[in-house]
Design an enzyme around this catalytic site. Structure first.
Site, short mmCIF file in Angstrom:
data_model
loop_
_atom_site.label_atom_id
_atom_site.label_comp_id
_atom_site.label_asym_id
_atom_site.label_seq_id
_atom_site.Cartn_x
_atom_site.Cartn_y
_atom_site.Cartn_z
N PHE A 133 14.80 -25.48 -22.38
CA PHE A 133 15.38 -24.99 -21.20
C PHE A 133 16.90 -24.49 -21.39
O PHE A 133 17.63 -25.23 -22.09
CB PHE A 133 15.09 -26.09 -19.94
CG PHE A 133 15.39 -25.30 -18.85
CD1 PHE A 133 14.37 -24.55 -18.15
CD2 PHE A 133 16.54 -25.40 -17.88
CE1 PHE A 133 14.51 -23.87 -16.83
CE2 PHE A 133 16.75 -24.96 -16.64
CZ PHE A 133 15.60 -24.03 -16.30
N ASP A 135 14.02 -34.82 -22.28
CA ASP A 135 14.10 -34.27 -21.03
C ASP A 135 12.68 -34.20 -20.65
O ASP A 135 11.93 -33.59 -21.27
CB ASP A 135 14.71 -32.50 -21.16
CG ASP A 135 15.01 -32.09 -19.77
OD1 ASP A 135 14.07 -32.40 -18.88
OD2 ASP A 135 15.84 -31.15 -19.64
N TYR A 153 12.26 -32.69 -8.35
CA TYR A 153 11.56 -31.67 -7.52
C TYR A 153 10.27 -30.92 -8.01
O TYR A 153 9.80 -30.10 -7.31
CB TYR A 153 12.60 -30.85 -7.16
CG TYR A 153 13.61 -30.15 -7.95
CD1 TYR A 153 12.83 -29.16 -8.95
CD2 TYR A 153 14.58 -30.63 -8.60
CE1 TYR A 153 13.69 -28.35 -9.83
CE2 TYR A 153 15.23 -29.96 -9.57
CZ TYR A 153 14.85 -28.77 -10.49
OH TYR A 153 15.59 -28.35 -11.15
N LYS A 154 10.02 -31.26 -9.39
CA LYS A 154 8.92 -30.47 -9.77
C LYS A 154 7.46 -31.61 -9.40
O LYS A 154 7.22 -31.61 -8.35
CB LYS A 154 8.88 -30.53 -11.30
CG LYS A 154 10.15 -29.22 -11.54
CD LYS A 154 10.65 -29.20 -13.00
CE LYS A 154 11.53 -28.20 -12.99
NZ LYS A 154 12.29 -27.96 -14.24
N ARG A 166 3.05 -18.28 -15.44
CA ARG A 166 2.90 -19.60 -15.69
C ARG A 166 2.01 -20.21 -14.53
O ARG A 166 2.12 -19.92 -13.46
CB ARG A 166 4.20 -20.47 -15.54
CG ARG A 166 4.84 -20.71 -17.08
CD ARG A 166 6.08 -21.56 -16.86
NE ARG A 166 6.86 -21.78 -15.51
CZ ARG A 166 7.92 -22.63 -15.25
NH1 ARG A 166 8.27 -23.29 -16.27
NH2 ARG A 166 8.46 -22.65 -14.25
#
Ligand code: PLP
Length: 422
Positions: A128, A207, A232-233, A382
């Site tokens: 990322f 990560d 939050y995912k 995605r």
């Protein structure tokens, strides 16, 4: 899986799904909307909306500052202990703190300070961007003497384990990778990489943003040094919910945060003038935590613990296998290619579909078909298959609606110029 591409088959899979009832634990205002973005922002658990009201009215409104002594101060560690149960960590190693980006900085700096003689950092171009920027920032702050080696995926989707191992040498201070990468969903063999890095004297930072809540993570078993990830995912912690961080027990005495704040100090309320780091994971906190957000995230974590990572992973695999079977039957003939590895042990819980007109197809899905996927440059749509609330019928619907966007040429109505948030 014996397979047919009818919607009835999807419904029969839903009837056999032992986790199906978890969907009712979430606020779903539009049953027709197909939400495929739980890997970017998880849905709202019903329990969260109740709990937030209580936190606001009772803990803040009524109790005011007394609440600091009635649970607020301990909340980052207490909720961290719950997350530990989702990432295979024994107690005393996980805390809720800051954002993933800030934690990456703290942990990478900590690692580099522990290996001052070594000047190489290994990561990959699948990582990322914020992770890459943080590593560049660490190198800059430390005088620009580190090289950052960004490994490249030979097939655009994955970097082989052997390629990572070959890069690790006696000058390597840190290997910093996303366990599940954000675009292709490729999942690294974390244990093998961690063990080999240790043989070479390097430290490893994982990560877990796209891993936690979707695939089994065994930080203690891997013998990982450092880890962080978003809540939050897949954890459904709410927009901007604070992240978590992990520092292995065996490193906690020597490892220091580069940000010396009062919440990481031995005795914050002694107001001493000199900094003495707290014992244990507490030293990686810095300032006052966002209490409302820490507590609002907790019901999402509780739901994950209740459902169990193994059943969630089993369903996620079934969902993605089903999606890939539908892809082969119905989407590959329309010019799509798969942007995710097919091997189950090499992927997380989202599947990327690639198409030369992906951006326009994505826009048409959002604006005309009541589907919410997301688009990642240059050509990826995605589909996040959050196993907690995604049904097999959702998967059937999304494939069917994508087909219609193509066959009815709906995507041609949208320009290829990008909007600012994709
Ligand atoms: C989502 C994500 C982030 C986001 O970090 P924030 O600090 O929460 O903005 C970082 N790294 C990875 C791998 C991610 O998937």
């Amino acid at each position: 899986m014996s397979f047919d591409s009818s919607p009835d088959f999807a419904k029969s899979l839903d009837r056999q799904d032992k986790l199906a009832s978890y969907r009712d634990r979430f606020f779903i205002s539009d049953q027709d909307m197909i939400y495929m973005d739980g890997n970017s922002l998880g849905r709202l658990p019903l329990a969260t909306s109740q709990r937030v009201n209580e936190i606001i009215m009772k803990e803040w409104g009524e109790n005011l500052i007394r609440s600091w002594g009635q649970g607020w101060f301990e909340a980052p560690i207490r909720v961290g202990e719950k997350i530990a149960g989702l990432v295979g960590a024994d107690h005393g190693q996980v805390a809720v703190s800051d954002s993933t980006t800030v934690n990456l900085y703290k942990l990478a700096m900590s690692a580099l300070m522990l290996r001052p003689e070594r000047k190489k950092i290994i990561t990959d171009t699948l990582n990322f961007p914020s992770d890459l920027y943080m590593l560049q920032g660490c190198s800059h702050v430390l005088g620009g003497k580190h090289t950052i080696q960004m490994l490249e995926p030979a097939d655009g989707l994955r970097v082989d384990t052997q390629t990572v191992l070959d890069a690790i040498d006696s000058n390597t201070a840190l290997v910093a990778l996303s366990h599940v990468v954000f675009k292709s969903g490729y999942m690294y063999d974390a244990k093998t990489i961690t063990q080999y890095a240790h043989q070479k004297g390097a430290l490893v930072l994982w990560d877990l943003s796209h891993s936690v809540g979707s695939v089994p993570v065994e930080l203690d078993d891997w013998n990982a040094d450092f880890a962080t990830g978003c809540t939050y995912k897949y954890l459904n912690g709410g927009p901007g919910a604070p992240a978590f961080l992990y520092v292995r027990n065996g490193l906690q005495k020597e490892a220091l945060s580069p940000i010396w704040g009062w919440f990481g100090e031995r005795a914050p309320f002694s107001f001493e003038l000199g900094y003495t780091p707290a014992q244990g994971i507490q030293r990686f906190l810095c300032g006052t935590p966002p209490v409302l957000s820490v507590l609002a995230m907790e019901p999402g974590v509780d739901l994950m613990l209740e459902a169990g990572i193994q059943p969630l992973r089993a369903k996620s695999i079934q969902l993605s296998n089903y999606l890939m079977a539908l892809f082969d039957a119905n989407l590959a003939p329309l010019g799509f290619s798969l942007g995710t590895p097919r091997e189950v042990e090499q992927r997380g819980s989202h599947v990327s579909l690639r198409h030369p007109d992906a951006y326009q197809i994505n826009r048409a899905l959002i604006e005309e078909m009541n589907v919410i996927p997301d688009f990642r440059e240059p050509d990826n749509i995605r589909l996040g298959l959050a196993p907690m609330y995604t049904s097999f019928h959702d998967v059937w619907e999304v494939v069917n609606r994508i087909e219609r966007v193509i066959t009815e040429k709906r995507y041609l109505r949208f320009p290829a110029t990008r909007l600012s948030v994709t």
